[in-house]
Design a protein around this motif. Structure first.
Motif, PDB file in Angstrom:
ATOM      1  N   VAL A  10       0.836  -1.195   0.000  1.00  0.00           N
ATOM      2  CA  VAL A  10       0.000   0.000   0.000  1.00  0.00           C
ATOM      3  C   VAL A  10       0.872   1.247   0.000  1.00  0.00           C
ATOM      4  CG1 VAL A  10      -1.832   1.250   1.221  1.00  0.00           C
ATOM      5  CG2 VAL A  10      -1.726  -1.244   1.367  1.00  0.00           C
ATOM      6  N   LEU A  11       0.486   2.229  -0.814  1.00  0.00           N
ATOM      7  CA  LEU A  11       1.103   3.544  -0.804  1.00  0.00           C
ATOM      8  C   LEU A  11       0.035   4.536  -0.374  1.00  0.00           C
ATOM      9  CD1 LEU A  11       3.407   5.549  -1.422  1.00  0.00           C
ATOM     10  CD2 LEU A  11       2.569   5.604  -3.790  1.00  0.00           C
ATOM     11  N   VAL A  12       0.323   5.291   0.680  1.00  0.00           N
ATOM     12  CA  VAL A  12      -0.584   6.344   1.141  1.00  0.00           C
ATOM     13  C   VAL A  12       0.056   7.676   0.775  1.00  0.00           C
ATOM     14  CG1 VAL A  12      -1.699   7.421   3.131  1.00  0.00           C
ATOM     15  CG2 VAL A  12      -1.418   4.928   3.055  1.00  0.00           C
ATOM     16  N   VAL A  13      -0.677   8.476  -0.001  1.00  0.00           N
ATOM     17  CA  VAL A  13      -0.195   9.788  -0.413  1.00  0.00           C
ATOM     18  C   VAL A  13      -1.031  10.816   0.344  1.00  0.00           C
ATOM     19  CG1 VAL A  13       0.364  11.294  -2.358  1.00  0.00           C
ATOM     20  CG2 VAL A  13       0.251   8.803  -2.706  1.00  0.00           C
ATOM     21  N   SER A  14      -0.451  11.363   1.396  1.00  0.00           N
ATOM     22  CA  SER A  14      -1.179  12.275   2.270  1.00  0.00           C
ATOM     23  C   SER A  14      -0.204  13.204   2.974  1.00  0.00           C
ATOM     24  CB  SER A  14      -1.976  11.481   3.314  1.00  0.00           C
ATOM     25  OG  SER A  14      -2.547  12.336   4.275  1.00  0.00           O
ATOM     26  N   SER A  15      -0.518  14.504   2.954  1.00  0.00           N
ATOM     27  CA  SER A  15       0.329  15.466   3.669  1.00  0.00           C
ATOM     28  C   SER A  15      -0.233  15.770   5.054  1.00  0.00           C
ATOM     29  CB  SER A  15       0.469  16.751   2.851  1.00  0.00           C
ATOM     30  OG  SER A  15      -0.801  17.337   2.641  1.00  0.00           O
ATOM     31  N   SER A  16      -1.350  15.137   5.406  1.00  0.00           N
ATOM     32  CA  SER A  16      -1.989  15.368   6.702  1.00  0.00           C
ATOM     33  C   SER A  16      -1.527  14.321   7.722  1.00  0.00           C
ATOM     34  CB  SER A  16      -3.512  15.306   6.552  1.00  0.00           C
ATOM     35  OG  SER A  16      -4.131  15.185   7.803  1.00  0.00           O
ATOM     36  N   GLN A  17      -0.791  14.772   8.723  1.00  0.00           N
ATOM     37  CA  GLN A  17      -0.322  13.856   9.758  1.00  0.00           C
ATOM     38  C   GLN A  17      -1.495  13.229  10.495  1.00  0.00           C
ATOM     39  OE1 GLN A  17       2.825  13.055   9.747  1.00  0.00           O
ATOM     40  NE2 GLN A  17       2.496  11.531  11.322  1.00  0.00           N
ATOM     41  N   LYS A  18      -2.559  14.010  10.677  1.00  0.00           N
ATOM     42  CA  LYS A  18      -3.754  13.512  11.365  1.00  0.00           C
ATOM     43  C   LYS A  18      -4.377  12.342  10.583  1.00  0.00           C
ATOM     44  CE  LYS A  18      -8.207  15.054  13.151  1.00  0.00           C
ATOM     45  NZ  LYS A  18      -9.172  16.150  13.209  1.00  0.00           N
ATOM     46  N   MET A  19      -4.497  12.494   9.262  1.00  0.00           N
ATOM     47  CA  MET A  19      -5.057  11.416   8.431  1.00  0.00           C
ATOM     48  C   MET A  19      -4.123  10.213   8.439  1.00  0.00           C
ATOM     49  SD  MET A  19      -7.465  10.145   6.606  1.00  0.00           S
ATOM     50  CE  MET A  19      -8.557  11.444   6.081  1.00  0.00           C
ATOM     51  N   ASN A  20      -2.825  10.451   8.358  1.00  0.00           N
ATOM     52  CA  ASN A  20      -1.867   9.349   8.368  1.00  0.00           C
ATOM     53  C   ASN A  20      -1.981   8.542   9.662  1.00  0.00           C
ATOM     54  OD1 ASN A  20      -1.032  10.305   5.905  1.00  0.00           O
ATOM     55  ND2 ASN A  20       0.891  11.152   6.655  1.00  0.00           N
ATOM     56  N   GLU A  21      -2.107   9.236  10.781  1.00  0.00           N
ATOM     57  CA  GLU A  21      -2.259   8.564  12.074  1.00  0.00           C
ATOM     58  C   GLU A  21      -3.570   7.782  12.140  1.00  0.00           C
ATOM     59  OE1 GLU A  21       0.123   8.153  14.347  1.00  0.00           O
ATOM     60  OE2 GLU A  21       1.399   9.298  12.972  1.00  0.00           O
ATOM     61  N   ALA A  22      -4.623   8.303  11.513  1.00  0.00           N
ATOM     62  CA  ALA A  22      -5.911   7.594  11.493  1.00  0.00           C
ATOM     63  C   ALA A  22      -5.855   6.357  10.598  1.00  0.00           C
ATOM     64  CB  ALA A  22      -7.014   8.539  11.019  1.00  0.00           C
ATOM     65  N   LEU A  23      -5.057   6.417   9.519  1.00  0.00           N
ATOM     66  CA  LEU A  23      -4.968   5.293   8.580  1.00  0.00           C
ATOM     67  C   LEU A  23      -4.074   4.161   9.102  1.00  0.00           C
ATOM     68  CD1 LEU A  23      -4.691   7.173   5.169  1.00  0.00           C
ATOM     69  CD2 LEU A  23      -6.608   5.764   5.948  1.00  0.00           C
ATOM     70  N   ILE A  57      -3.733   5.045  -1.723  1.00  0.00           N
ATOM     71  CA  ILE A  57      -4.758   5.877  -1.083  1.00  0.00           C
ATOM     72  C   ILE A  57      -4.253   7.313  -1.154  1.00  0.00           C
ATOM     73  CG2 ILE A  57      -6.002   6.389   1.047  1.00  0.00           C
ATOM     74  CD1 ILE A  57      -5.477   3.411   1.843  1.00  0.00           C
ATOM     75  N   ILE A  58      -5.036   8.175  -1.791  1.00  0.00           N
ATOM     76  CA  ILE A  58      -4.657   9.571  -1.960  1.00  0.00           C
ATOM     77  C   ILE A  58      -5.585  10.441  -1.119  1.00  0.00           C
ATOM     78  CG2 ILE A  58      -4.407  11.477  -3.605  1.00  0.00           C
ATOM     79  CD1 ILE A  58      -3.991   9.287  -5.788  1.00  0.00           C
ATOM     80  N   ASN A  59      -4.995  11.212  -0.231  1.00  0.00           N
ATOM     81  CA  ASN A  59      -5.751  12.142   0.602  1.00  0.00           C
ATOM     82  C   ASN A  59      -5.621  13.532  -0.021  1.00  0.00           C
ATOM     83  OD1 ASN A  59      -7.140  13.364   2.703  1.00  0.00           O
ATOM     84  ND2 ASN A  59      -5.310  13.555   3.970  1.00  0.00           N
ATOM     85  N   SER A  60      -6.637  13.950  -0.770  1.00  0.00           N
ATOM     86  CA  SER A  60      -6.605  15.235  -1.474  1.00  0.00           C
ATOM     87  C   SER A  60      -7.100  16.348  -0.566  1.00  0.00           C
ATOM     88  CB  SER A  60      -7.506  15.161  -2.703  1.00  0.00           C
ATOM     89  OG  SER A  60      -7.003  14.218  -3.613  1.00  0.00           O
ATOM     90  N   THR A 110     -14.616  11.468   7.020  1.00  0.00           N
ATOM     91  CA  THR A 110     -15.132  10.109   6.935  1.00  0.00           C
ATOM     92  C   THR A 110     -14.846   9.394   8.251  1.00  0.00           C
ATOM     93  OG1 THR A 110     -15.196   8.130   5.558  1.00  0.00           O
ATOM     94  CG2 THR A 110     -13.026   9.133   5.895  1.00  0.00           C
ATOM     95  N   SER A 111     -15.260   8.160   8.314  1.00  0.00           N
ATOM     96  CA  SER A 111     -15.040   7.376   9.533  1.00  0.00           C
ATOM     97  C   SER A 111     -14.103   6.206   9.246  1.00  0.00           C
ATOM     98  CB  SER A 111     -16.378   6.833  10.044  1.00  0.00           C
ATOM     99  OG  SER A 111     -16.891   5.898   9.119  1.00  0.00           O
ATOM    100  N   SER A 112     -13.581   5.640  10.304  1.00  0.00           N
ATOM    101  CA  SER A 112     -12.739   4.449  10.169  1.00  0.00           C
ATOM    102  C   SER A 112     -13.522   3.318   9.526  1.00  0.00           C
ATOM    103  CB  SER A 112     -12.219   4.002  11.528  1.00  0.00           C
ATOM    104  OG  SER A 112     -11.349   4.958  12.051  1.00  0.00           O
ATOM    105  N   ALA A 113     -14.802   3.209   9.870  1.00  0.00           N
ATOM    106  CA  ALA A 113     -15.645   2.151   9.299  1.00  0.00           C
ATOM    107  C   ALA A 113     -15.783   2.316   7.790  1.00  0.00           C
ATOM    108  CB  ALA A 113     -17.019   2.149   9.965  1.00  0.00           C
ATOM    109  N   MET A 114     -15.948   3.551   7.318  1.00  0.00           N
ATOM    110  CA  MET A 114     -16.068   3.781   5.867  1.00  0.00           C
ATOM    111  C   MET A 114     -14.754   3.473   5.154  1.00  0.00           C
ATOM    112  SD  MET A 114     -19.064   4.451   4.834  1.00  0.00           S
ATOM    113  CE  MET A 114     -18.670   5.006   3.203  1.00  0.00           C
TER     114      MET A 114
END
Length: 194
Positions: A10-23, A57-60, A110-114
């Motif tokens: 998996v490659l996660v493309v995200s500049s949000s530390q908060k989103m990265n921690e949630a993922l 996964i891209i966090n835009s 979004t939620s963790s469930a989604m």
């Protein structure tokens, strides 16, 4: 686990530390053997050139681009499944564009469930791509066998003055008599006359 025994990169493309921690917790304890995080389209493109990923996964938006072109380019490839997380106010417009290209859009917040449900959909899509690749490979192998047999038949026609039906029967008969595949007989004929 639905696809027990499978593992995914998996490659996660995200500049949000908060989103990265949630993922992170969603991408551990499942079938994910390698999870890489990066913060820009440029670095994602470099990683995609160097590595093969099952999921992206891209966090835009991202600092150097919104991320839609990256998502579309990734989905145009054969084996990578892409999810794009899009802000709710931009979701409808972006969704129409990326969905046509095979990207899984997900509105945020979004939620963790989604996200977990989206990951299951991505796993399902990736397994379908695996089956299609396997089927394409067997079709390709069959086509190559047909080309070899045809080449052998033309050599028999040219060198042994056989008719096309006679050359075909000769190859089949040789295969039956020697308990070999027609491909092997064709290869030996080609070797003999070339």
């Amino acid at each position: 686990m639905i696809f027990e025994g499978r593992s995914y990169c998996v490659l996660v493309v995200s500049s949000s530390q908060k989103m990265n921690e949630a993922l992170k917790p969603l991408l551990t304890g499942r079938n994910y053997k390698k999870v890489t995080f990066t913060g820009s389209v440029a670095s994602a493109n470099r990683l995609l050139l160097e590595n093969s990923y099952d999921f992206v996964i891209i966090n835009s938006p991202l600092p150097d681009d919104f991320g839609t072109k990256l998502a579309i380019d990734i989905s145009a490839g054969r084996n990578t499944v892409c999810m794009q997380l899009i802000k709710a106010d931009l979701y409808e417009e972006a969704c129409a564009e990326v969905t046509r290209c095979g990207v899984f859009p997900l509105s945020k917040p979004t939620s963790s469930a989604m996200i977990s449900q989206g990951l299951v959909w991505m796993e399902s899509a990736r397994e379908k791509l695996r089956k299609l690749d396997k089927k394409a490979l067997t079709i390709e192998e069959k086509m190559e066998e047909i080309r070899l047999i045809n080449r052998a038949k033309w050599l028999l026609i040219e060198k042994e003055n056989m008719s096309e039906p006679d050359a075909h029967r000769y190859i089949e008969k040789q295969a039956m008599n020697t308990s070999a595949h027609k491909r092997e007989i064709a290869e030996s004929i080609i070797k003999k006359y070339t």
